[in-house]
Design a protein around this motif. Sequence first.
Motif, PDB file in Angstrom:
ATOM      1  N   VAL A 131       0.863  -1.183   0.000  1.00 24.71           N
ATOM      2  CA  VAL A 131       0.000   0.000   0.000  1.00 24.71           C
ATOM      3  C   VAL A 131       0.898   1.231   0.000  1.00 24.71           C
ATOM      4  O   VAL A 131       1.896   1.290   0.714  1.00 24.71           O
ATOM      5  CB  VAL A 131      -0.948  -0.017   1.223  1.00 24.71           C
ATOM      6  CG1 VAL A 131      -1.704   1.290   1.344  1.00 24.71           C
ATOM      7  CG2 VAL A 131      -1.910  -1.193   1.125  1.00 24.71           C
ATOM      8  N   GLY A 132       0.557   2.209  -0.826  1.00 25.09           N
ATOM      9  CA  GLY A 132       1.347   3.428  -0.945  1.00 25.09           C
ATOM     10  C   GLY A 132       2.332   3.402  -2.097  1.00 25.09           C
ATOM     11  O   GLY A 132       2.905   4.430  -2.449  1.00 25.09           O
ATOM     12  N   ARG A 133       2.527   2.237  -2.697  1.00 24.32           N
ATOM     13  CA  ARG A 133       3.458   2.107  -3.824  1.00 24.32           C
ATOM     14  C   ARG A 133       2.903   2.807  -5.061  1.00 24.32           C
ATOM     15  O   ARG A 133       1.737   2.659  -5.407  1.00 24.32           O
ATOM     16  CB  ARG A 133       3.675   0.619  -4.124  1.00 24.32           C
ATOM     17  CG  ARG A 133       4.533   0.354  -5.337  1.00 24.32           C
ATOM     18  CD  ARG A 133       4.727  -1.126  -5.554  1.00 24.32           C
ATOM     19  NE  ARG A 133       5.301  -1.393  -6.867  1.00 24.32           N
ATOM     20  CZ  ARG A 133       5.495  -2.608  -7.347  1.00 24.32           C
ATOM     21  NH1 ARG A 133       5.162  -3.665  -6.622  1.00 24.32           N
ATOM     22  NH2 ARG A 133       6.000  -2.770  -8.536  1.00 24.32           N
ATOM     23  N   SER A 134       3.753   3.588  -5.727  1.00 27.03           N
ATOM     24  CA  SER A 134       3.393   4.213  -6.993  1.00 27.03           C
ATOM     25  C   SER A 134       3.730   3.241  -8.118  1.00 27.03           C
ATOM     26  O   SER A 134       4.808   2.639  -8.114  1.00 27.03           O
ATOM     27  CB  SER A 134       4.161   5.512  -7.201  1.00 27.03           C
ATOM     28  OG  SER A 134       3.736   6.463  -6.258  1.00 27.03           O
ATOM     29  N   VAL A 135       2.806   3.098  -9.077  1.00 30.20           N
ATOM     30  CA  VAL A 135       3.006   2.164 -10.186  1.00 30.20           C
ATOM     31  C   VAL A 135       2.685   2.843 -11.510  1.00 30.20           C
ATOM     32  O   VAL A 135       1.960   3.835 -11.551  1.00 30.20           O
ATOM     33  CB  VAL A 135       2.141   0.891 -10.020  1.00 30.20           C
ATOM     34  CG1 VAL A 135       2.523   0.146  -8.742  1.00 30.20           C
ATOM     35  CG2 VAL A 135       0.660   1.215 -10.018  1.00 30.20           C
ATOM     36  N   ASP A 136       3.237   2.291 -12.568  1.00 29.85           N
ATOM     37  CA  ASP A 136       2.977   2.770 -13.921  1.00 29.85           C
ATOM     38  C   ASP A 136       2.195   1.719 -14.688  1.00 29.85           C
ATOM     39  O   ASP A 136       2.292   0.518 -14.402  1.00 29.85           O
ATOM     40  CB  ASP A 136       4.294   3.046 -14.662  1.00 29.85           C
ATOM     41  CG  ASP A 136       5.046   4.227 -14.085  1.00 29.85           C
ATOM     42  OD1 ASP A 136       4.395   5.235 -13.739  1.00 29.85           O
ATOM     43  OD2 ASP A 136       6.284   4.146 -13.977  1.00 29.85           O
ATOM     44  N   VAL A 137       1.455   2.152 -15.692  1.00 28.92           N
ATOM     45  CA  VAL A 137       0.712   1.235 -16.562  1.00 28.92           C
ATOM     46  C   VAL A 137       1.664   0.164 -17.084  1.00 28.92           C
ATOM     47  O   VAL A 137       2.773   0.468 -17.528  1.00 28.92           O
ATOM     48  CB  VAL A 137       0.091   1.995 -17.760  1.00 28.92           C
ATOM     49  CG1 VAL A 137      -0.466   1.019 -18.779  1.00 28.92           C
ATOM     50  CG2 VAL A 137      -0.989   2.942 -17.302  1.00 28.92           C
ATOM     51  N   GLY A 138       1.243  -1.090 -16.983  1.00 29.01           N
ATOM     52  CA  GLY A 138       2.026  -2.196 -17.507  1.00 29.01           C
ATOM     53  C   GLY A 138       3.094  -2.741 -16.587  1.00 29.01           C
ATOM     54  O   GLY A 138       3.730  -3.744 -16.887  1.00 29.01           O
ATOM     55  N   GLU A 139       3.298  -2.104 -15.441  1.00 25.09           N
ATOM     56  CA  GLU A 139       4.314  -2.556 -14.489  1.00 25.09           C
ATOM     57  C   GLU A 139       3.829  -3.805 -13.748  1.00 25.09           C
ATOM     58  O   GLU A 139       2.675  -3.889 -13.346  1.00 25.09           O
ATOM     59  CB  GLU A 139       4.577  -1.432 -13.483  1.00 25.09           C
ATOM     60  CG  GLU A 139       5.627  -1.732 -12.451  1.00 25.09           C
ATOM     61  CD  GLU A 139       5.855  -0.558 -11.497  1.00 25.09           C
ATOM     62  OE1 GLU A 139       6.384  -0.820 -10.406  1.00 25.09           O
ATOM     63  OE2 GLU A 139       5.502   0.589 -11.828  1.00 25.09           O
ATOM     64  N   ALA A 186      -0.164  -3.690 -13.703  1.00 29.87           N
ATOM     65  CA  ALA A 186      -0.996  -2.533 -13.363  1.00 29.87           C
ATOM     66  C   ALA A 186      -1.739  -2.059 -14.609  1.00 29.87           C
ATOM     67  O   ALA A 186      -1.117  -1.775 -15.630  1.00 29.87           O
ATOM     68  CB  ALA A 186      -0.137  -1.405 -12.811  1.00 29.87           C
ATOM     69  N   PRO A 187      -3.064  -1.942 -14.525  1.00 30.85           N
ATOM     70  CA  PRO A 187      -3.841  -1.449 -15.645  1.00 30.85           C
ATOM     71  C   PRO A 187      -3.892   0.072 -15.710  1.00 30.85           C
ATOM     72  O   PRO A 187      -4.474   0.636 -16.629  1.00 30.85           O
ATOM     73  CB  PRO A 187      -5.237  -2.011 -15.361  1.00 30.85           C
ATOM     74  CG  PRO A 187      -5.292  -2.071 -13.880  1.00 30.85           C
ATOM     75  CD  PRO A 187      -3.895  -2.409 -13.424  1.00 30.85           C
ATOM     76  N   ALA A 188      -3.262   0.711 -14.723  1.00 30.68           N
ATOM     77  CA  ALA A 188      -3.308   2.165 -14.629  1.00 30.68           C
ATOM     78  C   ALA A 188      -2.067   2.664 -13.896  1.00 30.68           C
ATOM     79  O   ALA A 188      -1.438   1.921 -13.146  1.00 30.68           O
ATOM     80  CB  ALA A 188      -4.557   2.588 -13.858  1.00 30.68           C
ATOM     81  N   SER A 189      -1.747   3.921 -14.119  1.00 36.94           N
ATOM     82  CA  SER A 189      -0.698   4.585 -13.342  1.00 36.94           C
ATOM     83  C   SER A 189      -1.355   5.223 -12.128  1.00 36.94           C
ATOM     84  O   SER A 189      -2.431   5.809 -12.241  1.00 36.94           O
ATOM     85  CB  SER A 189      -0.020   5.675 -14.174  1.00 36.94           C
ATOM     86  OG  SER A 189       0.662   5.110 -15.253  1.00 36.94           O
ATOM     87  N   GLY A 190      -0.706   5.082 -10.979  1.00 36.51           N
ATOM     88  CA  GLY A 190      -1.263   5.675  -9.774  1.00 36.51           C
ATOM     89  C   GLY A 190      -0.630   5.092  -8.532  1.00 36.51           C
ATOM     90  O   GLY A 190       0.505   4.619  -8.562  1.00 36.51           O
ATOM     91  N   THR A 191      -1.401   5.098  -7.439  1.00 36.60           N
ATOM     92  CA  THR A 191      -0.908   4.653  -6.136  1.00 36.60           C
ATOM     93  C   THR A 191      -1.793   3.541  -5.593  1.00 36.60           C
ATOM     94  O   THR A 191      -3.025   3.666  -5.591  1.00 36.60           O
ATOM     95  CB  THR A 191      -0.908   5.836  -5.140  1.00 36.60           C
ATOM     96  OG1 THR A 191      -0.129   6.901  -5.699  1.00 36.60           O
ATOM     97  CG2 THR A 191      -0.320   5.434  -3.800  1.00 36.60           C
ATOM     98  N   ILE A 192      -1.163   2.466  -5.131  1.00 41.82           N
ATOM     99  CA  ILE A 192      -1.891   1.359  -4.515  1.00 41.82           C
ATOM    100  C   ILE A 192      -2.476   1.866  -3.197  1.00 41.82           C
ATOM    101  O   ILE A 192      -1.751   2.377  -2.337  1.00 41.82           O
ATOM    102  CB  ILE A 192      -0.971   0.146  -4.247  1.00 41.82           C
ATOM    103  CG1 ILE A 192      -0.277  -0.325  -5.528  1.00 41.82           C
ATOM    104  CG2 ILE A 192      -1.735  -0.977  -3.561  1.00 41.82           C
ATOM    105  CD1 ILE A 192      -1.166  -0.857  -6.605  1.00 41.82           C
TER     106      ILE A 192
END
Length: 122
Positions: free
Chosen positions: A46-54, A70-76
């Motif tokens: 939780v709190g991890r930032s991710v990019d699309v496709g990561e 990840a289907p989206a860029s954002g924050t878990i």
Amino acid sequence: MTIPADLKYLKSHEWIRVEGDTATVGITDFAQDQLGDVVYVELPEVGRSVDVGEAVAVVESVKTASDIYAPASGTITEVNDALSGSPELINEAPYERGWLFRIRFEALGDVMDAAEYEQVAQ
């Protein structure tokens, strides 16, 4: 094979339920069937930032291990803690109790509707 019409899908067999700026993510009925009995799930922090496709999670079955993207860029924002003690929820109810994580997203990746995904999942 169940493909709910209210969800969006990725070619890599994740599903996404968008609610405002948050999305719930899991793997499809097709994916869990192909994997077989799920025995372990590694969820993102939780709190991890991710990019699309990561690659953000791993689902392990008696047959193989599979990265979840990840289907989206954002924050878990949340993970499904129930899966740590009961990974079989993914097999039993992939669209309800077997969800993997929630993400507050800034940008959604390339997703398909149910009819498009049905062509991929054959």
